[in-house]
Write a protein that holds these residues in place. Sequence first.
Motif, short mmCIF file in Angstrom:
data_model
loop_
_atom_site.label_atom_id
_atom_site.label_comp_id
_atom_site.label_asym_id
_atom_site.label_seq_id
_atom_site.Cartn_x
_atom_site.Cartn_y
_atom_site.Cartn_z
N PRO A 112 9.45 7.84 41.58
CA PRO A 112 10.19 8.79 40.74
C PRO A 112 11.26 9.54 41.51
O PRO A 112 12.29 9.90 40.94
CB PRO A 112 9.09 9.74 40.24
N GLU A 113 11.04 9.78 42.80
CA GLU A 113 12.03 10.53 43.58
C GLU A 113 13.36 9.79 43.63
O GLU A 113 14.43 10.40 43.53
CB GLU A 113 11.52 10.76 45.01
N GLN A 114 13.30 8.46 43.75
CA GLN A 114 14.53 7.66 43.78
C GLN A 114 15.20 7.65 42.42
O GLN A 114 16.44 7.69 42.33
CB GLN A 114 14.21 6.23 44.22
N ILE A 115 14.40 7.60 41.35
CA ILE A 115 14.99 7.65 40.01
C ILE A 115 15.71 8.97 39.80
O ILE A 115 16.86 9.01 39.34
CB ILE A 115 13.90 7.44 38.93
N ARG A 116 15.06 10.07 40.15
CA ARG A 116 15.68 11.39 39.95
C ARG A 116 16.90 11.59 40.84
O ARG A 116 17.85 12.26 40.46
CB ARG A 116 14.65 12.50 40.20
N TYR A 117 16.87 10.99 42.03
CA TYR A 117 18.00 11.12 42.95
C TYR A 117 19.21 10.35 42.43
O TYR A 117 20.33 10.87 42.44
CB TYR A 117 17.61 10.60 44.33
N ARG A 118 18.97 9.13 41.97
CA ARG A 118 20.07 8.29 41.52
C ARG A 118 20.54 8.64 40.10
O ARG A 118 21.71 8.43 39.76
CB ARG A 118 19.65 6.81 41.58
N ILE A 119 19.61 9.16 39.27
CA ILE A 119 19.96 9.56 37.90
C ILE A 119 19.57 11.03 37.77
O ILE A 119 18.51 11.37 37.25
CB ILE A 119 19.21 8.70 36.86
N PRO A 120 20.41 11.94 38.27
CA PRO A 120 20.00 13.34 38.37
C PRO A 120 19.91 14.09 37.04
O PRO A 120 19.21 15.09 36.95
CB PRO A 120 21.08 13.95 39.27
N ALA A 121 20.59 13.62 35.99
CA ALA A 121 20.58 14.34 34.72
C ALA A 121 19.19 14.31 34.10
O ALA A 121 18.60 13.24 33.92
CB ALA A 121 21.59 13.73 33.76
N SER A 122 18.67 15.47 33.76
CA SER A 122 17.33 15.54 33.17
C SER A 122 17.32 15.19 31.69
O SER A 122 16.26 14.95 31.12
CB SER A 122 16.74 16.94 33.37
N LYS A 123 18.49 15.15 31.06
CA LYS A 123 18.58 14.86 29.63
C LYS A 123 19.38 13.58 29.39
O LYS A 123 20.39 13.33 30.05
CB LYS A 123 19.25 16.01 28.88
N LEU A 124 18.91 12.78 28.46
CA LEU A 124 19.69 11.66 27.98
C LEU A 124 20.93 12.18 27.25
O LEU A 124 20.87 13.19 26.56
CB LEU A 124 18.87 10.81 27.02
N LYS A 125 22.03 11.48 27.39
CA LYS A 125 23.27 11.87 26.70
C LYS A 125 23.34 11.12 25.37
O LYS A 125 24.17 10.23 25.17
CB LYS A 125 24.48 11.56 27.57
N ILE A 126 22.44 11.46 24.46
CA ILE A 126 22.35 10.74 23.18
C ILE A 126 23.60 11.00 22.34
O ILE A 126 24.00 12.15 22.13
CB ILE A 126 21.08 11.16 22.43
N ARG A 127 24.22 9.91 21.89
CA ARG A 127 25.40 9.99 21.03
C ARG A 127 25.22 9.02 19.87
O ARG A 127 24.31 8.18 19.86
CB ARG A 127 26.67 9.66 21.81
N TYR A 128 26.14 9.09 18.88
CA TYR A 128 26.00 8.32 17.66
C TYR A 128 27.26 7.49 17.39
O TYR A 128 28.31 7.72 18.00
CB TYR A 128 25.72 9.26 16.48
N LYS A 129 27.13 6.51 16.50
CA LYS A 129 28.28 5.65 16.19
C LYS A 129 29.50 6.47 15.80
O LYS A 129 30.63 6.16 16.19
CB LYS A 129 27.92 4.69 15.07
N SER A 130 29.29 7.51 15.04
CA SER A 130 30.42 8.33 14.57
C SER A 130 31.17 9.01 15.70
O SER A 130 32.31 9.48 15.50
CB SER A 130 29.91 9.39 13.58
N ASP A 131 30.60 9.07 16.89
CA ASP A 131 31.28 9.69 18.03
C ASP A 131 32.38 8.78 18.61
O ASP A 131 33.15 9.22 19.47
CB ASP A 131 30.28 10.04 19.13
N ASN A 132 32.44 7.53 18.18
CA ASN A 132 33.52 6.62 18.56
C ASN A 132 33.63 6.46 20.08
O ASN A 132 34.70 6.64 20.66
CB ASN A 132 34.86 7.09 17.97
N ILE A 133 32.51 6.13 20.71
CA ILE A 133 32.47 5.97 22.17
C ILE A 133 32.58 4.49 22.51
O ILE A 133 31.75 3.67 22.09
CB ILE A 133 31.18 6.58 22.73
N ALA A 134 33.59 4.15 23.28
CA ALA A 134 33.88 2.75 23.57
C ALA A 134 32.71 2.06 24.27
O ALA A 134 32.39 0.91 23.96
CB ALA A 134 35.15 2.64 24.42
N GLY A 135 32.06 2.74 25.21
CA GLY A 135 30.95 2.13 25.93
C GLY A 135 29.80 1.77 25.02
O GLY A 135 29.17 0.71 25.18
#
Length: 259
Positions: free
Chosen positions: A178-201
Amino acid sequence: MYRLYVDEVGTDDMNDLENDDHRYLSLTGVAMKTDVARDDLTPKFDWVKKAVFNQDPDEPIIFHRRKIVQRKAQFGVLNDPIKLDLFNRAMLKIYKQCDYAVITAIIDKLEASRRDKWKEKHPYHYLMQILVEKFARFLVRKNSFGDIMPEGRKGKKDAALQVAYDDVRGKGNYYFPPEQIRYRIPASKLKIRYKSDNIAGLQLADLLAHPSHMHIRACNKHPVSIGKYADAVIGILAASKYDRSSQGRIAGYGVKYLP
């Protein structure tokens, strides 16, 4: 800074699993540097939306594979063979030229349900935990950091997914601490978005998820039908876009089939 854009194919319920339409679930993550998403992918998608669909700047078109295939709403213009040819050629060029890596994890829910150790696992959440681990490993190899943006499913499902993310960040798994996961992905929250947000990725993840899903099933001898265009997309993924080891191995890196 990388972002993993995530979309699913299939359903996460455990009903009617003898039916192939309900039996398999996959999550596909597209790992891309945020500046590439902003400065390369988004302008290229906007060019296609303008050239093929004459996009109104105040009513943005959002790529959605199912609606494209069904020629629904704005995508009805693809019934014109000239427009369809331009769209297909432009999109295949984008898939080939943009800089990203694909990770797809797929589970046979029927087979999993027959194994005691899987009975308490939620298929969507388990696949997300696999993607988190694979993405963290990818970031180690790139000596970089990232965050994760799934396409939201609204309400309680989004909250439950965050709990699953919290769990893998807190405990890791058998293969990765888990230490490596938290180090490499430091954000504690998912950046949940929706189709209507028109995000290219997220739109890219939506467009690649189904061909990747079908390709993995075909590789596991499932009787699936893959059309000419999807086969061209799969060729691009297999040639250069699936994440892979330094020796070129895709299995266990860009593709994970469970159980």
